[in-house]
Design a protein around this motif. Sequence first.
Motif, mmCIF file in Angstrom:
data_model
loop_
_atom_site.group_PDB
_atom_site.id
_atom_site.type_symbol
_atom_site.label_atom_id
_atom_site.label_comp_id
_atom_site.label_asym_id
_atom_site.label_seq_id
_atom_site.Cartn_x
_atom_site.Cartn_y
_atom_site.Cartn_z
ATOM 1 N N VAL A 190 9.501 0.489 -12.580
ATOM 2 C CA VAL A 190 8.757 1.690 -12.181
ATOM 3 C C VAL A 190 7.343 1.254 -11.798
ATOM 4 O O VAL A 190 6.560 0.849 -12.652
ATOM 5 N N ASP A 191 7.052 1.339 -10.523
ATOM 6 C CA ASP A 191 5.790 0.813 -9.975
ATOM 7 C C ASP A 191 5.006 1.972 -9.362
ATOM 8 O O ASP A 191 5.217 2.326 -8.215
ATOM 9 N N SER A 192 4.170 2.683 -10.041
ATOM 10 C CA SER A 192 3.635 2.389 -11.361
ATOM 11 C C SER A 192 3.739 3.612 -12.271
ATOM 12 O O SER A 192 4.044 4.694 -11.772
ATOM 13 N N GLY B 118 6.070 4.344 -6.507
ATOM 14 C CA GLY B 118 5.407 5.641 -6.344
ATOM 15 C C GLY B 118 4.199 5.496 -5.445
ATOM 16 O O GLY B 118 3.472 6.448 -5.203
ATOM 17 N N GLU B 119 3.974 4.284 -4.963
ATOM 18 C CA GLU B 119 2.757 4.016 -4.198
ATOM 19 C C GLU B 119 3.057 3.663 -2.765
ATOM 20 O O GLU B 119 2.205 3.808 -1.898
ATOM 21 N N GLU B 120 4.261 3.160 -2.545
ATOM 22 C CA GLU B 120 4.570 2.684 -1.199
ATOM 23 C C GLU B 120 5.866 3.319 -0.721
ATOM 24 O O GLU B 120 6.737 3.668 -1.523
ATOM 25 N N LYS C 43 1.288 -7.781 -8.838
ATOM 26 C CA LYS C 43 2.324 -7.240 -9.741
ATOM 27 C C LYS C 43 3.596 -6.885 -8.979
ATOM 28 O O LYS C 43 4.700 -7.293 -9.359
ATOM 29 N N SER C 44 3.424 -6.104 -7.896
ATOM 30 C CA SER C 44 4.604 -5.674 -7.143
ATOM 31 C C SER C 44 5.331 -6.875 -6.564
ATOM 32 O O SER C 44 6.556 -6.929 -6.542
ATOM 33 N N THR C 45 4.558 -7.845 -6.108
ATOM 34 C CA THR C 45 5.154 -9.042 -5.514
ATOM 35 C C THR C 45 6.011 -9.787 -6.536
ATOM 36 O O THR C 45 7.173 -10.110 -6.280
HETATM 37 MG MG MG Z 1 1.626 -2.786 -6.358
#
Ligand code: MG
Length: 447
Positions: A163-165, A117-119, A94-96
């Motif tokens: 917005v991830d995620s 929000g994850e990386e 997804k992020s890619t």
């Molecule tokens: Mg991701």
Amino acid sequence: MAFLCSQCGHRSVKWFGRCPGCGQWDSLSETGPERASDVVDSTWLGEELRSISEIDLEKVNRLPSGLSELDRLLGGGLIPGGVILFGGEPGIGKSTLLLQMAESIARGAGKILYVSGEESEGQVKLRAARIGANSGRLFVLSEQSLHRIMAAVEQVEPLVLIVDSIQTTADERVAGEAGSVKQLREVSAALIQLTKARGMTTFLVGHITKEGSFAGPKTVEHLVDVAIYLEGSRTEDVRILRSVKNRFGATNEVAVFQMTAKGLVEIEDPSRFFLGDTDRPRQPGSVYVPVLEGTRPILIELQALVSPTGGYGVPQRRCTGLDVNRVLLMLAVMEKHLDVHIGGADVYMSLAGGLDVRERGTDLGVIAAVLSSLRNRALSNRTAVVGEVGLSGEIRPVRRLKERMAEAVHLGIERLIVPKTSRMAKQEGLELVAVEYVHEAIEALNF
Ligand code: MG
Ligand code: TYD
């Protein structure tokens, strides 16, 4: 004082952890004493009320995402003011994919704000380096607070917000941890409002597990305009993007991608991709079937392997990419209507290329593939079959036969076994063999 369920509107004088009205957890919140009927002011509408004929259709300018397959899936590009839920299992890509899209829009149309929000920003940069994203108009923010994200939007004024995620974003003023149903709803509602007010497009990333056990993205699905899910397995490099909801276009559309070392690559001709070289002679057990993925026809290769069960073992029935129960049913139809006995044999079935097809148009293909393997006779590589098979061995019509025929011809098929209907379509370069019963189909295959 009263408590109101945000899910079903149930009112109660007492707080419950679970709404007595709809059974939703953590959905009651305190409201003022008044009911809607107490506050209605009949003068407020004034001249704002319009009949449908008075409403002008604003010209919607769709923004191309830079990925033509994604645009096609969305119905022609991104809609200003549209909110898209982008779901999928962790690690699926997804992020890619979103970062690739972000880079391409940033190079062309304008500014993008990518919030992770994850990386950390460094981690996002590492991924960006892999896919060659380096635009000066692609802004990256590592943030989990809704209000700081909203402040960043005011500052950057992006065309597209990612917005991830949503599971890692939280509104500090709302009770509950990030990812709780309550937080998901609050965060999504606030971002949707902001998106509409600014006329930007927002992607909300949502993680779902394979079992769909985490209800997270499903709770926001009804709030958003579009919901698309990225599917695939981590062992195969094929990824399917599927639209399950679309207020601005068709649903059940699919786009096919391949994960490579430099991100996801669109596959514009999936049939050719899944089939490989169609000129090679076919092996016994292999059958071509034009299936539908959404509204899109794809020619797939079904493979069956039938081999005697050793000793006193229990015959095995294994399937990948197909519904095993449907295959079992087809084996029963073969026993009954073709007088073919497979009780003492193992049957393995698979779909080449890592696709997962749940469509009854493959029924006849399953039977043909099993027979082909059982008799050790290969089909011509210019022949394909399609048709649903009923319990009494009758062949039932399939949807969108014309599109399937066109796809078959496009891949070099010259003869197609199809269900008989009152008005048969025609296709240049394709010999149609219309059949009513499964035994006729097998006779037509002539092996
Ligand atoms: Mg991701
Ligand atoms: P990612 O986009 O992080 O998944 P998600 O956001 O859905 O959790 O993708 C993670 C996987 O993709 C990871 O296993 C590495 C792989 N990958 C590639 O194969 N090629 C690439 O160019 C990139 C960026 C990732």
